[in-house]
Enzyme design. Structure first.
Site, PDB file in Angstrom:
ATOM      1  N   GLU A   1     -10.106  -2.076   4.805  1.00  0.00           N
ATOM      2  CA  GLU A   1     -10.500  -1.606   6.116  1.00  0.00           C
ATOM      3  C   GLU A   1     -11.616  -2.768   5.650  1.00  0.00           C
ATOM      4  O   GLU A   1     -12.332  -2.999   5.365  1.00  0.00           O
ATOM      5  CB  GLU A   1     -10.858  -0.064   5.330  1.00  0.00           C
ATOM      6  CG  GLU A   1      -9.398   0.835   6.501  1.00  0.00           C
ATOM      7  CD  GLU A   1      -8.448   1.093   7.813  1.00  0.00           C
ATOM      8  OE1 GLU A   1      -9.113   0.100   8.395  1.00  0.00           O
ATOM      9  OE2 GLU A   1      -7.847   1.739   7.220  1.00  0.00           O
TER      10      GLU A   1
ATOM     11  N   ASP B   1      -8.352  -2.933  13.799  1.00  0.00           N
ATOM     12  CA  ASP B   1      -9.963  -2.982  13.018  1.00  0.00           C
ATOM     13  C   ASP B   1      -9.676  -4.168  12.217  1.00  0.00           C
ATOM     14  O   ASP B   1     -10.663  -4.330  11.676  1.00  0.00           O
ATOM     15  CB  ASP B   1     -10.035  -1.803  12.171  1.00  0.00           C
ATOM     16  CG  ASP B   1      -9.633  -1.561  11.193  1.00  0.00           C
ATOM     17  OD1 ASP B   1      -8.788  -1.747  11.069  1.00  0.00           O
ATOM     18  OD2 ASP B   1      -9.364  -0.479  10.724  1.00  0.00           O
TER      19      ASP B   1
ATOM     20  N   ASP C   1       0.980  -1.082  -0.162  1.00  0.00           N
ATOM     21  CA  ASP C   1      -0.454   0.308   0.249  1.00  0.00           C
ATOM     22  C   ASP C   1       0.877   1.543  -0.638  1.00  0.00           C
ATOM     23  O   ASP C   1       1.855   1.618   0.024  1.00  0.00           O
ATOM     24  CB  ASP C   1      -1.474   0.228   1.177  1.00  0.00           C
ATOM     25  CG  ASP C   1      -0.589  -0.361   2.282  1.00  0.00           C
ATOM     26  OD1 ASP C   1       0.474  -0.743   2.677  1.00  0.00           O
ATOM     27  OD2 ASP C   1      -1.324  -0.346   3.250  1.00  0.00           O
TER      28      ASP C   1
ATOM     29  N   HIS D   1      -7.518  -4.723   9.670  1.00  0.00           N
ATOM     30  CA  HIS D   1      -7.006  -4.039   8.334  1.00  0.00           C
ATOM     31  C   HIS D   1      -5.993  -5.198   8.050  1.00  0.00           C
ATOM     32  O   HIS D   1      -4.855  -5.533   8.476  1.00  0.00           O
ATOM     33  CB  HIS D   1      -7.251  -2.719   7.814  1.00  0.00           C
ATOM     34  CG  HIS D   1      -5.932  -1.854   7.856  1.00  0.00           C
ATOM     35  ND1 HIS D   1      -6.206  -0.780   9.054  1.00  0.00           N
ATOM     36  CD2 HIS D   1      -4.891  -2.477   8.799  1.00  0.00           C
ATOM     37  CE1 HIS D   1      -5.165  -0.396   9.434  1.00  0.00           C
ATOM     38  NE2 HIS D   1      -4.116  -1.377   9.395  1.00  0.00           N
TER      39      HIS D   1
HETATM   40  C1  F6R Z   1       1.302  -1.168   6.491  1.00  0.00           C
HETATM   41  C2  F6R Z   1       0.066  -2.132   6.282  1.00  0.00           C
HETATM   42  C3  F6R Z   1      -0.888  -1.776   7.776  1.00  0.00           C
HETATM   43  C4  F6R Z   1       0.082  -2.586   8.590  1.00  0.00           C
HETATM   44  C5  F6R Z   1      -0.792  -2.315  10.013  1.00  0.00           C
HETATM   45  C6  F6R Z   1      -0.527  -2.837  10.986  1.00  0.00           C
HETATM   46  O1  F6R Z   1       1.437  -1.626   4.614  1.00  0.00           O
HETATM   47  O2  F6R Z   1       0.019  -2.910   6.026  1.00  0.00           O
HETATM   48  O3  F6R Z   1      -2.321  -3.257   7.575  1.00  0.00           O
HETATM   49  O4  F6R Z   1       0.501  -4.076   8.132  1.00  0.00           O
HETATM   50  O5  F6R Z   1      -1.619  -1.805  10.061  1.00  0.00           O
HETATM   51  O6  F6R Z   1       0.437  -1.734  11.303  1.00  0.00           O
HETATM   52  P1  F6R Z   1       1.860  -1.430  12.465  1.00  0.00           P
HETATM   53  O7  F6R Z   1       2.030  -3.279  12.416  1.00  0.00           O
HETATM   54  O8  F6R Z   1       2.350  -0.638  12.538  1.00  0.00           O
HETATM   55  O9  F6R Z   1       1.202  -2.371  13.931  1.00  0.00           O
END
Ligand code: F6R
Length: 236
Positions: free
Chosen positions: A143, A136, A67, A138
């Site tokens: 989302e 959440d 992303d 994702h």
């Molecule tokens: C980022 C991504 C997100 C993160 C998620 C967890 O490329 O794909 O889905 O993996 O937001 O983020 P952290 O690891 O910062 O808790």
């Protein structure tokens, strides 16, 4: 599903790095799907160290990231391209032209999304996809929704995601409200999926995602249907 519970973030990172390096050793020209965020930082540091001491060679590896924020270019220190360069690519012997991150500054966002899926296809698909998980549920920036979105697409970030990611920006208002994300099609068609999560705060969502019903309201729950899924969770 292979669900591995470990005691520390260090152990999680070591296990994840071993799996990724194992993939590269088995197939030196493999395609790795990569994630940003806090969770993979330890894993990336170990991969860089193994590369430095000559244990693993990334020269033929290709990578596709999940992303990117809309509107942040590669020089912005919160863009995911910048994150990948600084936390991994600058520290390993990968050919930078073989590393791909969606372009959040593309003039035609719809065309960029379509091209990203075609790119993944042209690379022969993803051999191993690394994922984190949001509070959440994702994955990438898919989302909670009423349906699973298959293709790479533009998303409006949830308030909870903006809040969680505001820790990296000067203020909450600076967090982009939209992003591009690989869809569930790209993620689910990876030959192997490795999801890492750590911290007490992730315990509930990990339980829901991997031991609860499969529903687009918990996007990561679709991974229960993946034939080759490893989850590594550390409460600390
Ligand atoms: C980022 C991504 C997100 C993160 C998620 C967890 O490329 O794909 O889905 O993996 O937001 O983020 P952290 O690891 O910062 O808790």
């Amino acid at each position: 599903m292979d669900f591995i519970k470990v005691n520390t973030y260090e152990e999680l990172s070591a296990r994840a790095a071993a799996i990724i390096c194992g993939q590269v050793a088995m197939k030196p020209q493999c395609v790795l799907g990569l994630a940003t965020g806090s969770s993979p930082l330890g894993t990336y540091a170990i991969m860089a160290e193994k590369n430095k001491v000559g244990e693993i060679d990334f020269s033929r590896v290709k990578t596709v990231n999940l992303d990117e924020y809309v509107g942040l270019d590669s020089n912005h220190d919160q863009s995911y391209r910048y994150f990948m360069n600084h936390n991994l690519f600058h520290h390993i012997n990968i050919d930078k032209s073989n590393t791909y991150v969606p372009n959040g500054c593309a003039k035609d966002i719809a065309a960029e999304c379509e091209a990203y899926d075609k790119l993944i296809e042209s690379l022969g698909g993803i051999d191993l996809q690394l994922l984190g998980i949001g509070y959440d549920g994702h994955i990438g920036f898919n989302e909670p929704d009423t349906q699973f979105e298959k293709a790479t697409h533009k998303v409006t970030l949830d308030d909870s995601t903006i809040e969680a990611n505001s820790r990296f920006f000067a203020s909450r208002d600076d967090v982009p409200k939209t992003a591009l994300t690989m869809g569930m099609g790209g993620i689910m068609s990876a030959k192997k999926v490795l999801l890492i999560a750590n911290g007490k705060g992730k315990k509930d969502i990990v339980e829901k995602a991997f031991f609860g019903p499969i529903t687009p309201e918990v996007p990561a729950s679709i991974l229960q249907l993946h034939p080759n899924l490893t989850v590594i969770y550390s409460e600390n």
